[in-house]
Design an enzyme around this catalytic site. Structure first.
Site, PDB file in Angstrom:
ATOM      1  N   SER A  95       5.055   8.643   5.595  1.00 17.79           N
ATOM      2  CA  SER A  95       5.549   7.419   4.978  1.00 17.79           C
ATOM      3  C   SER A  95       7.067   7.326   5.110  1.00 17.79           C
ATOM      4  CB  SER A  95       5.074   7.366   3.522  1.00 17.79           C
ATOM      5  OG  SER A  95       5.266   6.094   2.969  1.00 17.79           O
ATOM      6  N   ASP A 217      -4.272   0.161   6.697  1.00 19.82           N
ATOM      7  CA  ASP A 217      -3.253   0.727   5.808  1.00 19.82           C
ATOM      8  C   ASP A 217      -2.503  -0.424   5.149  1.00 19.82           C
ATOM      9  OD1 ASP A 217      -1.074   1.943   4.597  1.00 19.82           O
ATOM     10  OD2 ASP A 217      -0.618   3.248   6.291  1.00 19.82           O
ATOM     11  N   HIS A 245      -3.249   5.001   3.220  1.00 20.17           N
ATOM     12  CA  HIS A 245      -1.903   5.382   3.629  1.00 20.17           C
ATOM     13  C   HIS A 245      -1.686   6.893   3.646  1.00 20.17           C
ATOM     14  CE1 HIS A 245       2.257   4.597   4.469  1.00 20.17           C
ATOM     15  NE2 HIS A 245       2.695   5.180   3.364  1.00 20.17           N
TER      16      HIS A 245
END
Length: 267
Positions: A95, A217, A245
């Protein structure tokens, strides 16, 4: 300050093996890699850590000034590498850590040999032809909700971020991770994450790079993965057959296999 204690650094695997550093995203800690790290440690030296303000890090080292910008987190990464005297590190960032890794590699290029970006997003806010997945109003509402009731926000958002409703234990794990983070520190990290724009930084990437995206996602849609891939010359894009995610939790075998295959090719 003892950097290794500050960042709760843990090293596993065989000394002398190629080094892989696994970096967590917002609201998480190194436990997010619990299903990936042991497998990688069979072949690599694996470095796990928590950003200051997360997990088992030293909260006394936190400051809103330093950690109100991605560069503060990149400094954590570089300082851990310096403390361990690491070079030729393969940095795996989940991320927002994908962009933190880009900045760390630009700051100390002698320390890093490759990047793996898991669910990266250089900018979460839509901008003209660029689709980040959120409008400016969406992000404002998200941050307002987080700041007014962090625990409630965590309980609501974690299952949406994780997806996989047929496996509610995954959402619960992410909820617990969010809720274990100090709300004041989480608010700063959230603003740093969702308001950052690292698109211009992508052109500075000069090491072999793997972009891992999920088929679905809500945080980093596939348009973002395609954008990152196109912006980094020579990068490789793999779309995992995974939803949500956090593929290191929802699809750990596929995630580990993709990382390991990429790193083996570079040896």
């Amino acid at each position: 300050m003892d950097i290794l204690r500050r960042n709760n650094v843990k090293v596993s695997g065989s000394p002398g093996s190629p080094v892989v550093m696994l970096a967590h995203g917002f609201g998480c800690d190194q436990n997010m890699w619990g299903l990936v790290a042991p497998v990688l440690a069979e072949e690599f030296q694996v470095v796990l850590f928590d950003y200051v303000g997360s997990g088992g890090s030293d909260p006394s080292a936190w400051s809103a000034e330093r950690y109100g910008a991605l560069d503060g987190y990149a400094r954590d990464v570089v300082e851990v590498c310096e403390a361990l005297d690491l070079r030729d590190v393969a940095f795996v960032g989940h991320s927002v850590s994908a962009m933190i890794g880009v900045r760390a590699a630009a700051t100390a290029p002698e320390r890093f040999c490759s990047l793996v970006m898991v669910g990266p997003s250089p900018c979460y806010i839509d901008d003209d032809a660029y689709r980040g997945g959120f409008s400016a109003e969406d992000v404002d509402e998200l941050l307002e909700s987080l700041e007014s009731n962090y625990l409630g926000w965590s309980a609501t958002m974690a299952p949406l971020i994780m997806a996989n409703p047929e496996r509610p234990e995954l959402g619960e794990e992410l909820t617990n991770s969010f809720c274990a983070t100090d709300p004041a520190m989480a608010r700063v990290f959230a603003r740093t994450t969702f308001l950052s724009d690292s698109r211009d930084d992508l052109k500075s990437v000069g090491v072999p790079t793997l972009v891992l995206e999920c088929a679905q996602d809500v945080i980093a849609p596939r348009e973002v993965g395609g954008y990152v891939h196109a912006a980094i010359p020579g990068s490789r894009l793999i779309t995992l057959d995974a939803t949500g995610h956090c593929p290191q939790l929802s699809a750990p075998e596929a995630t580990t296999s993709a990382i390991r295959a990429f790193l083996r090719e570079l040896r």
